[in-house]
Design a protein around this motif. Structure first.
Motif, PDB file in Angstrom:
ATOM      1  N   GLU A  28       0.673  -1.075  -0.017  1.00 10.15           N
ATOM      2  CA  GLU A  28       0.083   0.011  -0.029  1.00 10.15           C
ATOM      3  C   GLU A  28       0.854   1.252  -0.160  1.00 10.15           C
ATOM      4  O   GLU A  28       0.737   2.071  -0.803  1.00 10.15           O
ATOM      5  N   ALA A  29       1.861   1.297   0.589  1.00  5.75           N
ATOM      6  CA  ALA A  29       2.833   2.402   0.792  1.00  5.75           C
ATOM      7  C   ALA A  29       3.351   2.639  -0.571  1.00  5.75           C
ATOM      8  O   ALA A  29       3.596   3.822  -1.065  1.00  5.75           O
ATOM      9  N   CYS A  30       3.757   1.673  -1.198  1.00  5.80           N
ATOM     10  CA  CYS A  30       4.431   1.746  -2.547  1.00  5.80           C
ATOM     11  C   CYS A  30       3.497   2.308  -3.358  1.00  5.80           C
ATOM     12  O   CYS A  30       3.871   3.188  -4.273  1.00  5.80           O
ATOM     13  N   GLY A  31       2.087   2.035  -3.423  1.00  8.61           N
ATOM     14  CA  GLY A  31       1.165   2.629  -4.122  1.00  8.61           C
ATOM     15  C   GLY A  31       1.070   4.017  -3.915  1.00  8.61           C
ATOM     16  O   GLY A  31       1.034   4.615  -4.850  1.00  8.61           O
ATOM     17  N   TYR A  32       1.020   4.527  -2.563  1.00 11.03           N
ATOM     18  CA  TYR A  32       0.945   5.879  -2.465  1.00 11.03           C
ATOM     19  C   TYR A  32       2.258   6.625  -2.937  1.00 11.03           C
ATOM     20  O   TYR A  32       2.149   7.843  -3.411  1.00 11.03           O
ATOM     21  N   HIS A  33       3.518   5.960  -2.940  1.00  7.08           N
ATOM     22  CA  HIS A  33       4.741   6.732  -3.765  1.00  7.08           C
ATOM     23  C   HIS A  33       4.748   6.278  -5.296  1.00  7.08           C
ATOM     24  O   HIS A  33       5.790   6.499  -5.588  1.00  7.08           O
ATOM     25  N   ASP A  35       5.474   3.680  -6.510  1.00  3.78           N
ATOM     26  CA  ASP A  35       6.753   2.571  -6.740  1.00  3.78           C
ATOM     27  C   ASP A  35       5.973   1.056  -7.204  1.00  3.78           C
ATOM     28  O   ASP A  35       5.997   0.238  -6.315  1.00  3.78           O
ATOM     29  N   TRP A  36       5.441   1.041  -8.415  1.00  8.19           N
ATOM     30  CA  TRP A  36       4.549   0.077  -8.779  1.00  8.19           C
ATOM     31  C   TRP A  36       5.545  -1.269  -8.819  1.00  8.19           C
ATOM     32  O   TRP A  36       5.084  -2.325  -8.604  1.00  8.19           O
ATOM     33  N   TYR A  37       6.810  -0.811  -9.140  1.00  7.46           N
ATOM     34  CA  TYR A  37       7.700  -2.234  -9.332  1.00  7.46           C
ATOM     35  C   TYR A  37       7.896  -2.891  -8.053  1.00  7.46           C
ATOM     36  O   TYR A  37       7.698  -4.208  -8.089  1.00  7.46           O
ATOM     37  N   THR A  38       8.189  -2.007  -7.024  1.00 10.12           N
ATOM     38  CA  THR A  38       8.335  -2.797  -5.798  1.00 10.12           C
ATOM     39  C   THR A  38       6.971  -3.487  -5.409  1.00 10.12           C
ATOM     40  O   THR A  38       7.168  -4.572  -4.950  1.00 10.12           O
ATOM     41  N   ALA A  39       6.010  -2.744  -5.515  1.00  2.00           N
ATOM     42  CA  ALA A  39       4.537  -3.258  -4.886  1.00  2.00           C
ATOM     43  C   ALA A  39       4.448  -4.693  -5.646  1.00  2.00           C
ATOM     44  O   ALA A  39       3.870  -5.477  -4.864  1.00  2.00           O
ATOM     45  N   ALA A  40       4.792  -4.804  -6.798  1.00  2.00           N
ATOM     46  CA  ALA A  40       4.510  -6.004  -7.657  1.00  2.00           C
ATOM     47  C   ALA A  40       5.437  -7.223  -7.413  1.00  2.00           C
ATOM     48  O   ALA A  40       4.915  -8.099  -6.994  1.00  2.00           O
TER      49      ALA A  40
END
Length: 183
Positions: A28-33, A35-40
């Motif tokens: 979720e934090a990656c989404g806010y920033h 940072d889709w690559y890390t989220a995936a």
């Protein structure tokens, strides 16, 4: 970055697997920033283990995160994976896909997804309309209906009431066009 550092620290220093909640919060934090690559990557790491069985909420979190980065195709691939695992999408899944379409500058896809909500037998909600307005902002599709919705929402009319008004208007328009065609 701090969330990912904390996450790595748990894995490396404590030699423990982070909890499902830690994964979800980090995605979720990656989404806010955006940072889709890390989220995936985090999501794939999570579901590759035996301990986590992804549910609709977890899929929605990663779809939101990659969608914030405008990664519509990746978001759609998570929905395909979701369906393959027999996890049912919900209206939030579609709302997040609409967001992804907007961030990918694909208003036609946003409209298609907006219609699919009804095709799946779901009800659109206020978040659906909000995401649509964002997705269509500044395009040839941002028409009077969405301007009217904004106006109605600020006056206190619910999304359900708005859907009812739009359906009635559509019916009137269809009846008008069929009566013109039969004249």
């Amino acid at each position: 970055d701090e969330a990912v550092e904390y996450f790595v620290r748990i894995q490396d220093e404590l030699k423990e697997s982070p909890s499902l909640r830690a994964y979800t919060s980090c995605i979720e934090a990656c989404g806010y920033h955006k940072d889709w690559y890390t989220a995936a990557d985090l999501f794939r790491d999570l579901i590759s283990g035996d301990s986590a069985v992804p549910d609709t909420k977890l899929y929605n979190t990663v779809i939101y995160a990659v969608g914030m980065g405008g990664q519509l195709e990746l978001a759609e691939s998570f929905v395909a994976d979701m369906k393959a695992r027999k996890v049912e999408p919900d209206v939030d899944t579609f709302n997040n896909l609409i967001c992804a379409a907007g961030n990918a500058k694909n208003p036609s896809k946003a409209i298609e997804l907006f219609d699919e909500i009804i095709d799946y037998g779901m009800q659109r909600n206020e978040n659906t309309y909000s995401r649509m307005m964002d997705a269509l902002e500044g395009t040839q599709f941002s028409d009077d209906m969405f301007a009217a919705f904004k106006s109605l929402m600020t006056s206190g009319i619910s999304g359900e009431k708005f859907t009812e008004i739009v359906a009635k208007q559509k019916s009137v328009e269809e009846n008008s066009s069929s009566s013109i065609g039969s004249s």
